[in-house]
Design an enzyme around this catalytic site. Structure first.
Site, short mmCIF file in Angstrom:
data_model
loop_
_atom_site.label_atom_id
_atom_site.label_comp_id
_atom_site.label_asym_id
_atom_site.label_seq_id
_atom_site.Cartn_x
_atom_site.Cartn_y
_atom_site.Cartn_z
CE LYS A 154 39.32 47.36 36.55
NZ LYS A 154 40.09 47.74 37.75
CE LYS A 251 40.03 46.69 44.81
NZ LYS A 251 41.14 46.74 43.86
#
Length: 336
Positions: A154, A251
């Site tokens: 990230k 997702k």
């Protein structure tokens, strides 16, 4: 059919930070459907970016309880289509319900879910393991804590390239980068050049979700493939991403479950887009559902349960990036 709702507050091993937030606990909703001697389990977690909370999901499912509990022997596709008009405003709740129904349906048929779909797991991709934003020292420490063949890193800080350069000193693993909408166009294009030298496989959603002009510019000039996440939420978004991204990250909580997720993956493959499914720091309940889509995927990010201090279920297990299915039918889940 009986609907059972359980709320959890999942504690993480470490503070998890991305470009827009940090968390130590992840609220989660587990849905159980019981009928004919079988139980199916599904999950959806809260998410402030999508304005979703566990109490709201529970409220929305309670409002459709009678419709859900009157269901008898419908296919998952028919069940989803019946419930969708009542839960289309809450895809997260619909996802948890759809996962539970798919699990229950496959168990009743006496098959694992991927078997019911006719998928072969012979060439399943490995999952990455996510390193959240922290000090460079802490990120190195978290990586060393769990040696892994693929890391998702990230980013979205003022020292992104320095972070990756330092991490690269400590591993030969494949790197994937997720900036969670934290970069600009020039920043993305320039970073891609440096990151490719550092063994990065692709970039995930570097630009804010609704800036399609910027996505097009990055798509044309990035030396690394770019995968859509926040720009690809529901089924209609797959076609929008064609010629703006090189692939899509589906997702399940965002699109409403396995049933629409399968359709999105099929559409992406038809369009020549690379396919990926990601997670939302779910427990093994949600992660086990994702596992049955693996034969259709190029990439997968299903490390959510590995980030937890304590899991709430058993199901699929993951060792060194390789996913191992439970011996149980359906998604293979059992609550602890």
């Amino acid at each position: 059919m009986e609907l059972i709702l359980r709320a959890y507050n999942l504690q993480l091993k470490h503070t998890f930070t991305i470009s827009r937030e940090s968390i130590d606990f992840q609220p989660s909703l587990i849905v159980e459907l019981k009928s004919d001697g079988f139980s199916g389990f599904g999950e959806a977690t809260s998410n402030p970016y999508y304005k979703t909370t566990v109490p709201v999901m529970m409220q929305d499912l309670e409002a459709t309880r009678n419709l859900i509990e009157s269901t008898e022997n419908e296919t998952p596709e028919a069940f989803w289509a019946k419930i969708y008009p009542y839960l289309q405003h809450d895809m997260f709740a619909l996802c948890a319900l759809d996962l539970a129904y798919n699990d229950w349906y496959a168990r009743k048929k006496g098959k694992k879910l991927y078997e019911l779909w006719g998928y072969s797991p012979d060439k399943n991709p490995m999952t990455d393991y996510t390193i959240g934003i922290a000090s460079i020292e802490k990120m190195v420490s978290k990586m060393q804590e769990l040696p892994w063949p693929i890391y998702k890193i990230k980013l979205g800080t003022q020292e992104d390239i320095a972070i990756v350069k330092e991490l690269r000193k400590h591993t030969d693993a494949i790197f994937r980068i997720d900036a969670n909408c934290g970069w600009g166009v020039e920043e993305t294009i320039n970073n891609a050049v440096e990151l490719k030298k550092l063994g990065v496989e692709f970039l995930e959603q570097p630009i804010r979700a609704d800036d399609w002009k910027a996505h097009k510019e990055v798509y044309k000039h990035s030396v690394l493939p770019v995968i859509a996440d926040e720009s690809c939420i529901i089924e209609e978004d797959v076609a929008k991403c064609h010629h703006y991204f090189h692939g899509v990250n589906v997702k399940l909580v965002k699109c409403g479950g396995l049933t629409p997720g399968k359709r999105m993956i099929e559409e992406a493959k038809k369009l020549g887009l690379r396919t990926m499914v990601g997670c939302m720091t779910e427990s093994t309940v949600g992660i086990s559902a994702i596992a049955h889509l693996l034969p259709q995927l190029d990439y997968v990010d299903m490390d959510g349960a590995l980030l937890l201090a304590q899991d709430i279920a058993t199901g699929v297990t993951i060792k060194n990036g390789i996913i191992h299915y439970s011996e149980l039918n359906g998604t293979g889940v059992t609550l602890i």
